[in-house]
Design a protein around this motif. Structure first.
Motif, PDB file in Angstrom:
ATOM      1  N   UNK A 145       0.812  -1.213   0.000  1.00 12.35           N
ATOM      2  CA  UNK A 145       0.000   0.000   0.000  1.00 12.35           C
ATOM      3  C   UNK A 145       0.851   1.270   0.000  1.00 12.35           C
ATOM      4  N   UNK A 146       2.150   1.148   0.117  1.00  7.33           N
ATOM      5  CA  UNK A 146       3.058   2.304   0.103  1.00  7.33           C
ATOM      6  C   UNK A 146       3.750   2.455  -1.245  1.00  7.33           C
TER       7      UNK A 146
ATOM      8  N   UNK B 182      17.501 -12.287 -10.830  1.00  6.61           N
ATOM      9  CA  UNK B 182      17.757 -13.537 -10.139  1.00  6.61           C
ATOM     10  C   UNK B 182      16.491 -14.357 -10.013  1.00  6.61           C
ATOM     11  N   UNK B 183      16.485 -15.255  -9.054  1.00  4.12           N
ATOM     12  CA  UNK B 183      15.335 -16.142  -8.857  1.00  4.12           C
ATOM     13  C   UNK B 183      14.352 -15.601  -7.829  1.00  4.12           C
ATOM     14  N   UNK B 184      14.755 -14.617  -7.046  1.00  2.00           N
ATOM     15  CA  UNK B 184      13.871 -14.055  -6.028  1.00  2.00           C
ATOM     16  C   UNK B 184      12.912 -13.044  -6.646  1.00  2.00           C
ATOM     17  N   UNK B 185      11.831 -12.806  -5.940  1.00  2.00           N
ATOM     18  CA  UNK B 185      10.827 -11.833  -6.406  1.00  2.00           C
ATOM     19  C   UNK B 185      11.369 -10.412  -6.248  1.00  2.00           C
ATOM     20  N   UNK B 186      10.897  -9.476  -7.065  1.00  2.00           N
ATOM     21  CA  UNK B 186      11.317  -8.077  -6.919  1.00  2.00           C
ATOM     22  C   UNK B 186      10.907  -7.518  -5.558  1.00  2.00           C
ATOM     23  N   UNK B 187      11.756  -6.642  -5.013  1.00  2.00           N
ATOM     24  CA  UNK B 187      11.518  -6.047  -3.706  1.00  2.00           C
ATOM     25  C   UNK B 187      11.578  -4.530  -3.861  1.00  2.00           C
ATOM     26  N   UNK B 188      10.529  -3.837  -3.405  1.00  2.00           N
ATOM     27  CA  UNK B 188      10.551  -2.378  -3.419  1.00  2.00           C
ATOM     28  C   UNK B 188      11.091  -1.908  -2.073  1.00  2.00           C
ATOM     29  N   UNK B 189      12.014  -0.964  -2.131  1.00  2.00           N
ATOM     30  CA  UNK B 189      12.675  -0.476  -0.925  1.00  2.00           C
ATOM     31  C   UNK B 189      12.749   1.045  -0.961  1.00  2.00           C
ATOM     32  N   UNK B 190      13.135   1.629   0.176  1.00  2.00           N
ATOM     33  CA  UNK B 190      13.416   3.057   0.244  1.00  2.00           C
ATOM     34  C   UNK B 190      14.830   3.231   0.772  1.00  2.00           C
ATOM     35  N   UNK B 191      15.531   4.207   0.225  1.00  2.00           N
ATOM     36  CA  UNK B 191      16.892   4.535   0.639  1.00  2.00           C
ATOM     37  C   UNK B 191      16.910   5.962   1.168  1.00  2.00           C
ATOM     38  N   UNK B 192      17.828   6.251   2.069  1.00  2.00           N
ATOM     39  CA  UNK B 192      17.981   7.619   2.550  1.00  2.00           C
ATOM     40  C   UNK B 192      18.674   8.439   1.479  1.00  2.00           C
ATOM     41  N   UNK B 193      18.160   9.626   1.213  1.00  2.00           N
ATOM     42  CA  UNK B 193      18.692  10.482   0.160  1.00  2.00           C
ATOM     43  C   UNK B 193      20.158  10.828   0.407  1.00  2.00           C
TER      44      UNK B 193
END
Length: 98
Positions: free
Chosen positions: A14-15, A37-48
């Motif tokens: 939801x984000x 790769x073989x893993x599912x895509x991951x959405x992440x956030x990084x510090x600017x």
């Protein structure tokens, strides 16, 4: 040889989307995705500030980068980087698993 390690936080379903990405950018966070790769895509956030500091070194674009997502470490290479047209700050990053 430089070693790069970035800390990231996984994003919930939801984000995601345009509105959520804009809210993240206002909080000095950069939305990103890790795929491949073989893993599912991951959405992440990084510090600017952390990402901008890493981008100052040109080796960042050529070397394998370690991204810590919780207790898991992903070894990735940067695939694409979108920047703001006027401010030149990162807006989104794509990482591909190495």
């Amino acid at each position: 040889m430089a070693q790069f390690t970035l800390n990231a936080q996984a994003r919930a379903e939801d984000k995601q989307g345009k509105g959520s990405s804009r809210r993240l950018r206002r909080e000095s966070l950069v939305p990103a995705i890790i795929y491949g790769g073989e893993d599912a895509p991951v959405t992440v956030t990084l510090e600017l500030r952390e990402l901008v500091k890493a981008l100052e070194d040109n080796a960042f674009f050529e070397e394998v980068v370690a991204i810590k997502v919780g207790d898991k470490v992903e070894n990735v290479k940067i695939q694409a980087l979108q920047r703001h047209p006027a401010k030149n700050t990162p807006m989104h990053a794509d990482f591909k698993r190495a």
